[in-house]
Design an enzyme around this catalytic site. Structure first.
Site, PDB file in Angstrom:
ATOM      1  N   MET A   5       0.833  -1.199   0.000  1.00  0.00           N
ATOM      2  CA  MET A   5       0.000   0.000   0.000  1.00  0.00           C
ATOM      3  C   MET A   5       0.873   1.257   0.000  1.00  0.00           C
ATOM      4  O   MET A   5       0.394   2.348   0.296  1.00  0.00           O
ATOM      5  CB  MET A   5      -0.944   0.015   1.208  1.00  0.00           C
ATOM      6  CG  MET A   5      -2.026  -1.039   1.136  1.00  0.00           C
ATOM      7  SD  MET A   5      -3.534  -0.604   2.026  1.00  0.00           S
ATOM      8  CE  MET A   5      -2.899  -0.286   3.670  1.00  0.00           C
ATOM      9  N   GLU A  48       5.353 -11.336   7.066  1.00  0.00           N
ATOM     10  CA  GLU A  48       4.797 -12.110   8.172  1.00  0.00           C
ATOM     11  C   GLU A  48       4.255 -11.220   9.285  1.00  0.00           C
ATOM     12  O   GLU A  48       3.600 -11.723  10.195  1.00  0.00           O
ATOM     13  CB  GLU A  48       5.855 -13.055   8.737  1.00  0.00           C
ATOM     14  CG  GLU A  48       6.220 -14.194   7.784  1.00  0.00           C
ATOM     15  CD  GLU A  48       7.200 -15.180   8.395  1.00  0.00           C
ATOM     16  OE1 GLU A  48       7.753 -14.874   9.481  1.00  0.00           O
ATOM     17  OE2 GLU A  48       7.413 -16.243   7.792  1.00  0.00           O
ATOM     18  N   HIS A  88       9.313  -3.385   3.631  1.00  0.00           N
ATOM     19  CA  HIS A  88       8.847  -3.612   2.265  1.00  0.00           C
ATOM     20  C   HIS A  88      10.008  -3.967   1.334  1.00  0.00           C
ATOM     21  O   HIS A  88       9.888  -4.841   0.474  1.00  0.00           O
ATOM     22  CB  HIS A  88       8.147  -2.363   1.720  1.00  0.00           C
ATOM     23  CG  HIS A  88       6.903  -1.982   2.437  1.00  0.00           C
ATOM     24  ND1 HIS A  88       6.842  -0.904   3.282  1.00  0.00           N
ATOM     25  CD2 HIS A  88       5.663  -2.528   2.445  1.00  0.00           C
ATOM     26  CE1 HIS A  88       5.620  -0.786   3.771  1.00  0.00           C
ATOM     27  NE2 HIS A  88       4.884  -1.766   3.278  1.00  0.00           N
TER      28      HIS A  88
END
Length: 278
Positions: free
Chosen positions: A30, A148, A37
């Site tokens: 997002m 995770e 990321h």
């Protein structure tokens, strides 16, 4: 790095790579990218020849009183980070590209979305499942990498990809943490300086609880102690601290192979989540 805006352009680019015999990977995000990321991108590059990432703040996974409008957005900065990380393509659609006029489909799983974060955020995982299904079906990547940190989301994506035979291998990448142990999250930017200091109580409480469970302590007592430590640090409300089966998310009474210890709680206006293997 190529930037595309429409599902048709994403589909065409991925198909061209496949035709060239390249193994492909997808990293859905997002935006508001951080080192966590970029670790997903690095994992994707280890598993594929070419990597595409997506940036889409999905309105369907935000409730009416949640932070859709203020969720951090910086496409130019994110694109630069992805380019530096070795992404070959960025899919950055507008809402109307993903949900055009007349869009009337929702993907809903049974069971998995109804507990934990799903109980606190009704409809959230229907929005997640819908957009992820669209992304996977459009990209048809060989592998897709998810973090995770949102363990429940990962479990749901694994289930829907298997149930719908989407043909994409779903990989979970380990949580990336700051030096004091706090899991990296785009929402950490909402924390005040004082809250950021207090936030470390979340990974510490989970770490202490995991150690106690591994030592054979009573599960209910351990979870109660963890909740108390979070409350003492200023967290509240505490949505859950739970020991669950990592695949089914069913609460369990003792650690078993694949078990996961999960927590979600508010610190001020910011909802933080974290989890550990037990």
């Amino acid at each position: 790095m190529q930037i595309v805006r429409t599902p048709a352009d994403l589909r065409a680019a991925m198909a061209a790579w496949r035709k060239a015999g390249l193994r492909t990977a997808l990293v859905p995000t997002m935006g508001a990218l951080h080192a966590g990321h970029l670790a997903l991108v690095a994992e994707a590059r280890r598993r594929a020849d070419v990597v595409a990432a997506s940036i889409f703040v999905n309105p369907k996974q935000f409730g009416p009183n949640e932070d859709f409008a203020r969720y951090p957005r910086d496409e130019a900065g994110d694109a630069a980070k992805l380019r530096e990380a070795g992404c070959a393509l960025l899919f950055a659609p507008e809402v109307g590209d993903v949900y055009p006029p007349g869009f009337a489909t929702s993907v809903k799983l049974a069971g998995l979305p109804d507990v934990l974060c799903g109980a606190a955020r009704p409809g959230h995982f229907d929005g997640v499942a819908t957009v992820v299904t669209k992304l996977l079906a459009t990209a048809r990547a060989d592998v897709a990498v998810f973090g995770e940190k949102d363990w429940q989301q990962l479990a749901i994506v694994r289930r829907l990809a298997a149930d719908l035979d989407l043909g994409t291998d779903i990989v979970g990448a380990p949580i990336v943490r700051d030096g004091d142990g706090l899991a990296l999250s785009s929402r950490n930017a909402y924390l005040s300086a004082e809250e950021r200091v207090a936030a470390v109580a979340l990974p510490r409480a989970l770490g202490e609880a995991a150690a106690a469970l591994q030592a054979g302590d009573d599960v209910a007592a351990v979870l109660d102690t963890a909740r108390g430590r979070l409350a003492a640090a200023g967290f509240g409300p505490i949505d859950y601290v739970a020991l669950v089966d990592g695949a089914t998310l069913v609460a369990i009474g003792a650690p078993t192979p694949g078990a996961r210890l999960l927590a979600a709680a508010f610190l001020g206006r910011t909802r933080l989540i974290d989890n550990l293997a037990v």
